[in-house]
Design an enzyme around this catalytic site. Structure first.
Site, short mmCIF file in Angstrom:
data_model
loop_
_atom_site.label_atom_id
_atom_site.label_comp_id
_atom_site.label_asym_id
_atom_site.label_seq_id
_atom_site.Cartn_x
_atom_site.Cartn_y
_atom_site.Cartn_z
N VAL A 13 -19.55 -36.41 53.28
CA VAL A 13 -19.80 -36.30 54.72
C VAL A 13 -18.88 -37.26 55.47
O VAL A 13 -18.90 -38.48 55.24
CB VAL A 13 -21.28 -36.62 55.06
CG1 VAL A 13 -21.53 -36.41 56.55
CG2 VAL A 13 -22.23 -35.78 54.22
N LYS A 14 -18.06 -36.68 56.35
CA LYS A 14 -17.09 -37.48 57.09
C LYS A 14 -17.70 -37.86 58.44
O LYS A 14 -18.15 -36.99 59.20
CB LYS A 14 -15.81 -36.65 57.27
CG LYS A 14 -14.57 -37.46 57.57
CD LYS A 14 -13.35 -36.55 57.53
CE LYS A 14 -12.07 -37.30 57.78
NZ LYS A 14 -10.93 -36.39 57.96
N ILE A 15 -17.73 -39.14 58.71
CA ILE A 15 -18.45 -39.67 59.88
C ILE A 15 -17.54 -40.58 60.69
O ILE A 15 -16.87 -41.46 60.12
CB ILE A 15 -19.70 -40.45 59.39
CG1 ILE A 15 -20.62 -39.48 58.65
CG2 ILE A 15 -20.41 -41.14 60.53
CD1 ILE A 15 -21.84 -40.12 58.07
#
Ligand code: G3P
Length: 218
Positions: free
Chosen positions: A86-88
């Protein structure tokens, strides 16, 4: 150093995978839009298609910018495939979300990092990867490589496990410098990886070898 390809283009991902040196993929909303992918169902299907091509991690970015919705989106994204990371974004709620996911054993990539202080926060929150954008720093006359060196040094001081993922790589010299400076991963376009192949002495040397072989065997 791991090689990730920074694209949502399936043909380029396949070409890099077939080369045998690809360790993963990073995407972002701009790269998905560039491929004309829109709507949640299509976006999810596209991530699945990417995961089916590669063997390594695939970063999929959340669109939400508040904690509750980043969590919701991230938890949905990881159901697509076990390769999804998950890219945040590096914002206050992003740090909280990275900490939340880290506590749950969900892998994260903290994106849009432009300073050592931001990288330190990402590591403390437990990000799997931190993504300093070196090309975009170069674009505004800062040395992106200096930031890589600084982060590698800081993480080394304390043994942080967060991997330094040099992003916004634009060409072969960025890749070589990332390897020299000890980045764990670089993500860039296929063109930058293929440019590593090139050397005029390789081309002229091969031409001569083949010509000599032909002469001896004719
Ligand atoms: O995926 C994030 C980063 O690599 C973007 O690169 O070339 O748009 O600055 P670039």
């Amino acid at each position: 150093m791991k090689f990730f390809i920074d694209t949502a283009n399936l043909a380029e991902i396949k070409e890099a995978q077939d080369l045998g040196v690809l360790d993963g993929v990073t995407t972002n909303p701009s790269l998905m839009a560039k491929e004309g992918i829109s709507g949640k169902d299509n976006v999810f299907k596209h991530y699945k298609a990417i995961c089916d091509i590669v063997t390594g991690d695939v970063s999929a970015e959340v669109i939400a910018t508040d904690f509750a919705n980043m969590i919701k989106e991230g938890e949905e994204l990881v159901t697509i495939d076990e390769k999804i990371v998950v890219k945040i974004p590096m914002i206050k709620d992003g740090i909280k979300a990275i900490k939340y996911f880290s506590d749950k054993g969900i892998r994260t990539n903290c994106t849009l990092v432009f300073s050592a202080g931001q990288a330190l926060l990402a590591a403390k929150a437990g990000a799997t990867y931190v993504s300093p954008f070196i090309g975009r720093l170069d674009d505004i006359s800062y040395d992106g490589m200096d930031l890589i060196a600084q982060i590698v040094n800081i993480y080394g001081n304390y043994g942080y496990e967060t991997q330094v993922l040099a992003a916004s790589v634009r060409g072969p010299m960025h890749i070589i410098k990332c390897a020299e400076y000890g980045a764990d991963v670089m993500t860039g376009p296929l063109s930058a990886m293929l440019a590593l192949l090139k050397h005029p002495l390789t081309d002229s040397g091969l031409e001569k070898f083949l010509a000599d072989h032909k002469k001896a065997n004719s």
